[in-house]
Design a protein around this motif. Sequence first.
Motif, short mmCIF file in Angstrom:
data_model
loop_
_atom_site.label_atom_id
_atom_site.label_comp_id
_atom_site.label_asym_id
_atom_site.label_seq_id
_atom_site.Cartn_x
_atom_site.Cartn_y
_atom_site.Cartn_z
N HIS A 99 -0.19 -9.87 53.58
CA HIS A 99 0.75 -10.80 54.20
C HIS A 99 1.20 -11.86 53.18
O HIS A 99 2.39 -12.16 53.06
N ARG A 100 0.24 -12.41 52.44
CA ARG A 100 0.57 -13.42 51.43
C ARG A 100 1.48 -12.83 50.35
O ARG A 100 2.42 -13.47 49.91
N ARG A 103 4.94 -12.38 51.77
CA ARG A 103 5.60 -13.68 51.93
C ARG A 103 6.01 -14.24 50.57
O ARG A 103 7.10 -14.79 50.42
N ARG A 106 9.11 -12.46 49.29
CA ARG A 106 10.32 -12.89 50.01
C ARG A 106 10.76 -14.26 49.49
O ARG A 106 11.95 -14.54 49.36
N THR A 107 9.80 -15.13 49.18
CA THR A 107 10.11 -16.47 48.70
C THR A 107 10.73 -16.42 47.30
O THR A 107 11.68 -17.14 47.02
#
Length: 110
Positions: A99-100, A103, A106-107
């Motif tokens: 998940h990290r 994320r 995406r960032t």
Amino acid sequence: MTADDSYGRLDDEDYPAYTMGRAAEMLGTTPGFLRALGDARLITPLRSPGGHRRYSRYQLRIAARARALVDQGTPIEAACRIVMLEDQLEEARRMNSEHRAARSSRTTTA
């Protein structure tokens, strides 16, 4: 099934290749210990067409972890619960890491 198909399964850690007697021998334990792990739902052996229990290498690794705890004096029911909780924790950590990473990607691409 061809002979090549059978040999390919030797690399499959989930293939139920070991009889109860052989599994117990490999773990240095008794068939009763393996039955107790099944009763505690730590491992669920597959059944041969004749109804005999068959274990995979993956299941033997789990059983070995429980055996180590029992050898240290942990009651079998508690040992099974500990192994289950350790596996759940490891899975949660893996999912959090994924998940990290998702994320983070995406960032950085936004």
